[in-house]
Design a protein around this motif. Structure first.
Motif, PDB file in Angstrom:
ATOM      1  N   SER A  43     -14.943  -0.701   2.812  1.00 63.23           N
ATOM      2  CA  SER A  43     -13.857  -0.232   3.663  1.00 63.23           C
ATOM      3  C   SER A  43     -14.395   0.317   4.979  1.00 63.23           C
ATOM      4  O   SER A  43     -15.381   1.063   4.996  1.00 63.23           O
ATOM      5  CB  SER A  43     -13.058   0.858   2.945  1.00 63.23           C
ATOM      6  OG  SER A  43     -12.180   1.509   3.834  1.00 63.23           O
ATOM      7  N   ASN A  80     -11.332  -3.947   7.192  1.00 67.87           N
ATOM      8  CA  ASN A  80     -10.087  -3.418   6.648  1.00 67.87           C
ATOM      9  C   ASN A  80      -9.851  -4.144   5.326  1.00 67.87           C
ATOM     10  O   ASN A  80      -9.426  -5.299   5.298  1.00 67.87           O
ATOM     11  CB  ASN A  80      -8.923  -3.668   7.613  1.00 67.87           C
ATOM     12  CG  ASN A  80      -7.619  -3.087   7.105  1.00 67.87           C
ATOM     13  OD1 ASN A  80      -7.409  -2.921   5.909  1.00 67.87           O
ATOM     14  ND2 ASN A  80      -6.712  -2.795   8.032  1.00 67.87           N
ATOM     15  N   VAL A  81     -10.148  -3.479   4.237  1.00 67.53           N
ATOM     16  CA  VAL A  81     -10.159  -4.145   2.926  1.00 67.53           C
ATOM     17  C   VAL A  81      -8.778  -4.627   2.504  1.00 67.53           C
ATOM     18  O   VAL A  81      -8.655  -5.537   1.672  1.00 67.53           O
ATOM     19  CB  VAL A  81     -10.744  -3.219   1.846  1.00 67.53           C
ATOM     20  CG1 VAL A  81     -12.235  -3.012   2.051  1.00 67.53           C
ATOM     21  CG2 VAL A  81     -10.024  -1.889   1.804  1.00 67.53           C
ATOM     22  N   THR A  82      -7.740  -4.027   3.052  1.00 65.31           N
ATOM     23  CA  THR A  82      -6.388  -4.415   2.629  1.00 65.31           C
ATOM     24  C   THR A  82      -5.940  -5.725   3.253  1.00 65.31           C
ATOM     25  O   THR A  82      -5.002  -6.353   2.774  1.00 65.31           O
ATOM     26  CB  THR A  82      -5.375  -3.318   2.992  1.00 65.31           C
ATOM     27  OG1 THR A  82      -5.397  -3.107   4.406  1.00 65.31           O
ATOM     28  CG2 THR A  82      -5.712  -2.015   2.277  1.00 65.31           C
ATOM     29  N   THR A  83      -6.637  -6.160   4.308  1.00 68.04           N
ATOM     30  CA  THR A  83      -6.250  -7.413   4.970  1.00 68.04           C
ATOM     31  C   THR A  83      -7.309  -8.502   4.823  1.00 68.04           C
ATOM     32  O   THR A  83      -7.039  -9.663   5.134  1.00 68.04           O
ATOM     33  CB  THR A  83      -5.998  -7.168   6.476  1.00 68.04           C
ATOM     34  OG1 THR A  83      -7.196  -6.656   7.084  1.00 68.04           O
ATOM     35  CG2 THR A  83      -4.868  -6.166   6.672  1.00 68.04           C
ATOM     36  N   LEU A 142     -14.159   1.316  -1.874  1.00 67.62           N
ATOM     37  CA  LEU A 142     -13.061   2.017  -1.221  1.00 67.62           C
ATOM     38  C   LEU A 142     -13.370   3.507  -1.146  1.00 67.62           C
ATOM     39  O   LEU A 142     -14.071   4.037  -2.001  1.00 67.62           O
ATOM     40  CB  LEU A 142     -11.768   1.817  -2.014  1.00 67.62           C
ATOM     41  CG  LEU A 142     -11.406   0.388  -2.410  1.00 67.62           C
ATOM     42  CD1 LEU A 142     -10.244   0.385  -3.396  1.00 67.62           C
ATOM     43  CD2 LEU A 142     -11.066  -0.425  -1.166  1.00 67.62           C
ATOM     44  N   TYR A 199     -11.482   7.203  -1.207  1.00 66.03           N
ATOM     45  CA  TYR A 199     -10.180   7.700  -1.675  1.00 66.03           C
ATOM     46  C   TYR A 199     -10.236   9.210  -1.854  1.00 66.03           C
ATOM     47  O   TYR A 199     -10.930   9.690  -2.767  1.00 66.03           O
ATOM     48  CB  TYR A 199      -9.866   7.011  -3.000  1.00 66.03           C
ATOM     49  CG  TYR A 199      -8.548   7.343  -3.663  1.00 66.03           C
ATOM     50  CD1 TYR A 199      -7.344   6.861  -3.162  1.00 66.03           C
ATOM     51  CD2 TYR A 199      -8.517   8.098  -4.831  1.00 66.03           C
ATOM     52  CE1 TYR A 199      -6.133   7.126  -3.825  1.00 66.03           C
ATOM     53  CE2 TYR A 199      -7.323   8.365  -5.492  1.00 66.03           C
ATOM     54  CZ  TYR A 199      -6.133   7.879  -4.978  1.00 66.03           C
ATOM     55  OH  TYR A 199      -4.939   8.132  -5.630  1.00 66.03           O
ATOM     56  N   SER A 213      -4.196   5.868   0.349  1.00 72.87           N
ATOM     57  CA  SER A 213      -3.547   4.564   0.225  1.00 72.87           C
ATOM     58  C   SER A 213      -3.466   4.144  -1.231  1.00 72.87           C
ATOM     59  O   SER A 213      -4.256   4.581  -2.069  1.00 72.87           O
ATOM     60  CB  SER A 213      -4.333   3.507   1.016  1.00 72.87           C
ATOM     61  OG  SER A 213      -4.432   3.862   2.380  1.00 72.87           O
ATOM     62  N   ASP A 214      -2.498   3.275  -1.509  1.00 71.37           N
ATOM     63  CA  ASP A 214      -2.319   2.728  -2.856  1.00 71.37           C
ATOM     64  C   ASP A 214      -3.104   1.418  -2.942  1.00 71.37           C
ATOM     65  O   ASP A 214      -2.742   0.423  -2.325  1.00 71.37           O
ATOM     66  CB  ASP A 214      -0.836   2.477  -3.126  1.00 71.37           C
ATOM     67  CG  ASP A 214      -0.575   2.091  -4.581  1.00 71.37           C
ATOM     68  OD1 ASP A 214      -1.549   1.756  -5.286  1.00 71.37           O
ATOM     69  OD2 ASP A 214       0.595   2.138  -5.003  1.00 71.37           O
ATOM     70  N   TYR A 215      -4.192   1.430  -3.706  1.00 70.97           N
ATOM     71  CA  TYR A 215      -5.067   0.266  -3.789  1.00 70.97           C
ATOM     72  C   TYR A 215      -4.860  -0.539  -5.077  1.00 70.97           C
ATOM     73  O   TYR A 215      -5.627  -1.464  -5.363  1.00 70.97           O
ATOM     74  CB  TYR A 215      -6.530   0.710  -3.733  1.00 70.97           C
ATOM     75  CG  TYR A 215      -6.951   1.300  -2.402  1.00 70.97           C
ATOM     76  CD1 TYR A 215      -6.968   0.530  -1.248  1.00 70.97           C
ATOM     77  CD2 TYR A 215      -7.361   2.630  -2.309  1.00 70.97           C
ATOM     78  CE1 TYR A 215      -7.375   1.059  -0.036  1.00 70.97           C
ATOM     79  CE2 TYR A 215      -7.782   3.173  -1.107  1.00 70.97           C
ATOM     80  CZ  TYR A 215      -7.781   2.386   0.030  1.00 70.97           C
ATOM     81  OH  TYR A 215      -8.184   2.910   1.229  1.00 70.97           O
ATOM     82  N   LEU A 268      -4.585  -4.331  -4.665  1.00 77.86           N
ATOM     83  CA  LEU A 268      -5.850  -4.889  -4.184  1.00 77.86           C
ATOM     84  C   LEU A 268      -6.857  -5.012  -5.326  1.00 77.86           C
ATOM     85  O   LEU A 268      -7.521  -6.035  -5.484  1.00 77.86           O
ATOM     86  CB  LEU A 268      -6.416  -4.006  -3.070  1.00 77.86           C
ATOM     87  CG  LEU A 268      -7.831  -4.332  -2.597  1.00 77.86           C
ATOM     88  CD1 LEU A 268      -7.894  -5.712  -1.970  1.00 77.86           C
ATOM     89  CD2 LEU A 268      -8.324  -3.270  -1.610  1.00 77.86           C
ATOM     90  N   THR A 271     -14.639  -3.355  -8.463  1.00 78.98           N
ATOM     91  CA  THR A 271     -14.268  -2.348  -7.467  1.00 78.98           C
ATOM     92  C   THR A 271     -14.970  -1.024  -7.727  1.00 78.98           C
ATOM     93  O   THR A 271     -14.951  -0.511  -8.849  1.00 78.98           O
ATOM     94  CB  THR A 271     -12.745  -2.101  -7.487  1.00 78.98           C
ATOM     95  OG1 THR A 271     -12.064  -3.322  -7.206  1.00 78.98           O
ATOM     96  CG2 THR A 271     -12.358  -1.064  -6.456  1.00 78.98           C
TER      97      THR A 271
END
Length: 958
Positions: A171, A197-200, A212, A214, A222-224, A227, A238
């Protein structure tokens, strides 16, 4: 004669033997002086000139001087965050654990029967972390969050299903120091670090795992879950770096599918200390239990069937697997993990949630008040960290914050502030005033009451924790100070430490940790500084570090030190990476062969493997020395690719090897560098030095030679010293530059490692002076040779130097007893009945005891230890003579607890007195093991690594 100019010498307090005792031991050894003994022990070609160090200070004078140094540090209120936070250390923990030699002078709990107290405290730590993270198995601490993340990366890399995948997706909102360390550790294995940006980002086939933060470094929550689920479908694992305290309010990563959760327990009552020491944690799924790095505390039973604890699975794994080991970890952060666990026990689940909730509420209050001034806060959801867009005003904001003695975290157009346990309502008012002034608003008195009544929820409902934690009775029973004090003391009473007797461990020097050396560590001027605080606030630390750097450089014969490695094994790794950077600068990056003697510490080949090197083992001769002919042959064979030699001096066998200078020359002639393991530096200081001998780099175990206490298994410090040509390549740091542009990237999270405990070696050197340090080394060699002389008529001594002398340690050969069924472990267990911790067992030679007395033990203590071993030898002789049963005897049944001895049903073929009081001194000073011999195999077969149900404890009391 007048005593006007008399000043008490600290040297006389540090060294154990009195002058008359020294004379008696020298006479016993058949030499006329200490210098004659040293001449017989240390080869003449390596003897160095006298060290040039400042004149020794008295304890009173040093404490006054270091107080003046500490006053140069400015302790502003820190809102920097980024993984470091101010805390409130409960006084009952500070006085009875942090400042208590009954806790900080313990050794690593390899001898479980006399370490049940700290084992329980560490099991509490594992349970605490398991509960808060929602993971199944936890280790008993790692060095820091950044290196824990690197360990997670390597574990997941090794376990990846697609062996072609080599990308670690990280991230972009991760702590910068973590990313720095990840890059260092990834390089030798060709792992690609992709920061994004790991979410995209697309989850492509070349990715083996993702990391990530957190909450994120920016503070965003964020809610991962989606993902992580998508990654799992593609066999991508992960890892999550999580703020442990935030998990009291947030859904834990284990509940949304994480494979590994790492982080720091610093927020649980451990001061920032300008970067450490702090206990990191590593939590994972049960599926990875055979791969988890570091130490795990497990539940088993003793010989009586009672509840007992021990270190499980990975205990000294690197000594068994060597270059095939999954990690080189040898030092944890046990003392700090113990403090964090007691913090959780003292506060309990309600207290922890109250602390976390108060932090979160103050953060929400600051958010609404500052946004009302017209600022834009970028985190929609957060726990404790706010990030404001301050377009062009960062410089002005920083100036005004500093005027109010506040430190924020600055990054171009943004300013972040992190709220912690010490933040007050008044602090929020001051922060709001600062932000208001930059807007040109004159605020004499900030009224926060309207915002208090209008706090809005900012954590999404899906991320609000619903599950219970810290449910075990241990975390729900000791909330008054009286109860907490008694609980701490009940565990302390189960542990043998230097408070009770000498701990004669070979290669793990357990010397005096003087009170005067420890006192400054607890001062706020050292403990309350953030590692990223502005430089003009840290001039006291800079003076202390500069002085210590110069002194250690003089002691080692090197040009400069790096304090960043915060363990000996990490120092090994850092040193090898520095050599690699140097070779690359010369266009010799292809050099990858590391020669390591067969007798080397297990962390040596493990560290070499981690640095991407190929290990080639060099033979030892029948006397335990390096086989020079074999070394020369292998250096010639690998001349084109020779990277380094890793050598311990004196040898791991406790001998000053005569040809060490020739050994170094051979390596240099073939283009390699010499890495010297500093584990045995206690035999070198003032007599010789790595630089004088010809080494290029050496790590120092400050928790051995230079008096930082072992703390029950940590903290440690492993700074490296290097020759002039390697100085440009010393470790740097992405946030606080500490080296040049050619320096390797960071090996630890903090710029100077576990900085706060560096005051201890600073104190030791300042109070001993050059002459005192040299005398200490000579005394350590005297004590070792005295024990050797007293015992060699009873036990074979495996190795010795040219004149029959050992260095600071020696090896007692117990292998001959196997033919009557007596193992070296039986001797180790029986020593507990004599109130002693065993020497190092089966290292470096299986079936042996390696003994190191240090200079701090008196002749009376040395004699007491020798008397115990001689008495045990007589007990073995009774087995040899067939006078006692070979399977039912004092050694095989050892250790004997008080409960066993007072049991009405005594049916053993020897008396209770023989079991418990074999020598007269024990009648006045007896340390009782709290459990009988532990069942090692049961603990590994049924791995239980968190606090079991209360019934297990009740069985112990039954």
């Amino acid at each position: 004669m007048s005593n006007i100019f008399y000043s008490e010498k600290f040297e006389d307090r540090h060294n154990g033997p009195r002058a008359t005792e020294v004379d008696e031991m020298l006479q016993f050894l058949g030499v006329s002086s200490l210098d004659e003994l040293i001449e017989q022990t240390v080869p003449a070609p390596i003897v160095r000139p006298d060290m040039k160090l400042p004149k020794a200070l008295s304890e009173v004078a040093y404490l006054e001087r270091v107080k003046n140094i500490a006053e140069k540090n400015k302790v502003f209120k820190s809102f920097i965050g980024q993984g470091y936070y101010n805390v409130v250390l409960p006084g009952v923990i500070q006085r009875n654990v942090f400042e208590n030699p009954g806790w900080y002078t313990q050794y690593t709990p390899y001898q479980a029967e006399i370490a049940q107290g700290r084992l329980q405290a560490l099991l509490n730590f594992q349970t605490m972390v398991s509960d808060l993270t929602g993971m199944e198995i936890v280790n008993a601490s790692l060095l820091d969050e950044a290196t824990a993340a690197a360990e997670a990366m390597f574990m997941l890399y090794s376990a990846r299903k697609n062996k072609q995948a080599n990308t670690f997706l990280v991230s972009e909102d991760i702590f910068p120091q973590t990313l720095d360390v990840l890059r260092t550790r990834a390089t030798p294995f060709g792992i690609e670090i992709r920061v994004t940006n790991v979410t995209t980002e697309s989850l492509t086939e070349d990715i083996f795992a993702l990391l990530l933060q957190y909450p994120a470094a920016s503070g965003a929550v964020s809610d991962y879950k989606a993902l992580v689920e998508a990654a799992a479908e593609k066999n991508i694992t992960t890892a999550v770096a999580a703020d442990l305290l935030s998990l009291a309010l947030l859904t834990p990563p284990g509940e949304w599918g994480a494979d590994v959760v790492v982080g720091n327990s610093q927020r649980f009552g451990v001061p920032m200390g300008f970067g450490g020491p702090h206990a990191a944690y590593f939590a994972t799924k049960d599926a990875f239990k055979r791969s988890i790095p570091g130490r795990i505390i497990g539940v088993t039973s003793d010989a009586s069937g009672k509840y007992a604890l021990r270190m499980a699975l990975q205990t000294r794994e690197q000594h068994i697997r060597r270059d095939k080991a999954s990690s080189n970890i040898c030092t944890a952060q046990a003392l700090l993990a113990i403090m964090a666990s007691f913090y959780a026990v003292y506060h309990g689940p309600k207290g922890i949630k109250n602390i976390a909730s108060r932090i979160h509420d103050l953060t929400r209050l600051a958010d609404q008040a500052i946004q009302s001034l017209g600022y834009v806060q970028t985190n929609e959801s957060y726990f404790d960290t706010l990030r404001f867009h301050v377009a062009g005003q960062a410089g002005n904001l920083k100036s005004e914050a500093l005027n109010n003695e506040l430190n924020f975290f600055y990054e171009e157009e943004f300013v972040s502030l992190s709220i912690d346990e010490t933040t007050t309502f008044e602090d929020i008012k001051t922060i709001v005033k600062v932000f208001a002034k930059i807007k040109g608003l004159s605020v004499n008195e900030v009224d926060l009451d309207p915002f208090v009544d209008q706090l809005t929820d900012v954590i999404p409902s899906d991320l609000v924790r619903q599950s219970a934690y810290l449910t075990h009775p241990i975390f729900n029973s000791y909330h008054s100070e009286s109860e907490m004090l008694r609980y701490i003391k009940s565990l302390e009473a189960k542990d043998l430490s230097l408070c009770h007797s000498m701990i004669p461990l070979g290669s793990c020097t357990m010397k005096l940790n003087a009170t005067s050396e420890m006192i400054p560590v607890t001062w706020a001027r050292f403990g309350s500084l953030h590692p990223f605080a502005p430089a003009d606030q840290t001039s006291g630390y800079m003076q202390l570090l500069d002085e210590l750097n110069q002194w250690l450089a003089e002691i080692t014969g090197f040009a400069k030190m790096s304090f960043q490695p915060n363990s000996g094994a990490q120092g090994e790794y850092a040193g090898l990476m520095v050599i690699q950077a140097y070779l690359e600068s010369k266009g010799q990056a292809h050099r990858n062969i590391c020669l390591i003697p067969a007798s080397a510490h297990g962390t040596n080949p493990a560290s070499a493997s981690m640095a991407g090197l190929k290990v080639v083992v060099v033979k030892c001769d029948e006397r335990g020395n390096i086989d020079v002919a074999d070394l020369k042959a292998k250096a010639e064979e690998h001349s084109d690719n020779l990277h380094s030699l890793m050598v311990t001096y004196p040898s791991t066998h406790g001998v000053f090897e005569e040809p060490i200078i020739e050994i170094c020359k051979i390596i240099h002639e073939h283009g390699g560098q010499v890495y010297m393991d500093g584990a045995n530096m206690n035999a070198q200081v003032g007599l010789t030095s790595p630089g004088f001998i010809g080494a290029d780099v050496c790590h120092l175990n400050l928790h051995k030679t230079f008096c930082i206490p072992h703390g029950g298994g940590g903290p440690g410090m492993g700074p490296i010293g290097v020759a002039e040509h390697l100085v440009p390549f010393l470790p740097n740091h992405t946030v606080v530059p500490v080296s040049g542009k050619e320096g390797i990237s960071a090996v630890s999270a903090a710029p100077f490692g576990s900085t706060s405990i560096l005051v201890i070696p600073h104190a030791y050197i300042a109070m001993m002076g050059g002459d005192g340090l040299t005398t200490a080394t000579k005394t350590a060699i005297l004590n070792a040779n005295y024990i050797k002389a007293r015992l060699e008529g009873h036990y074979p001594v495996l190795y010795a130097g040219a004149n029959g002398r050992c260095a600071h340690e020696m090896i007692l050969d117990c292998r001959g007893f196997k033919n009557i069924g007596i193992e070296v472990a039986d001797i180790a267990k029986r020593l507990m009945d004599y109130s002693f911790h065993a020497p190092t067992v089966s290292f470096p030679v299986a079936g042996t005891l390696m003994v190191e007395p240090t200079e701090s033990e008196s002749k009376a203590e040395l004699d007491r230890f020798c008397d115990a071993l001689i008495a045990i030898r007589q007990e073995i002789a009774a087995v040899e003579a067939g006078e006692v049963d070979a399977k039912n005897n004092l050694l095989k049944n050892a250790p004997h607890t008080a409960q066993v001895v007072i049991d009405d049903a005594w049916e053993r073929p020897y008396s209770r007195q023989e079991a418990a009081y074999p020598l007269a001194y024990l009648r006045e000073n007896k340390f009782w093991p709290s459990v009988s011999r532990v069942n090692e195999s049961q603990g590994d077969r049924t791995l239980i690594c968190s606090c079991p149900p209360i019934e297990a404890y009740e069985e112990v009391e039954a």
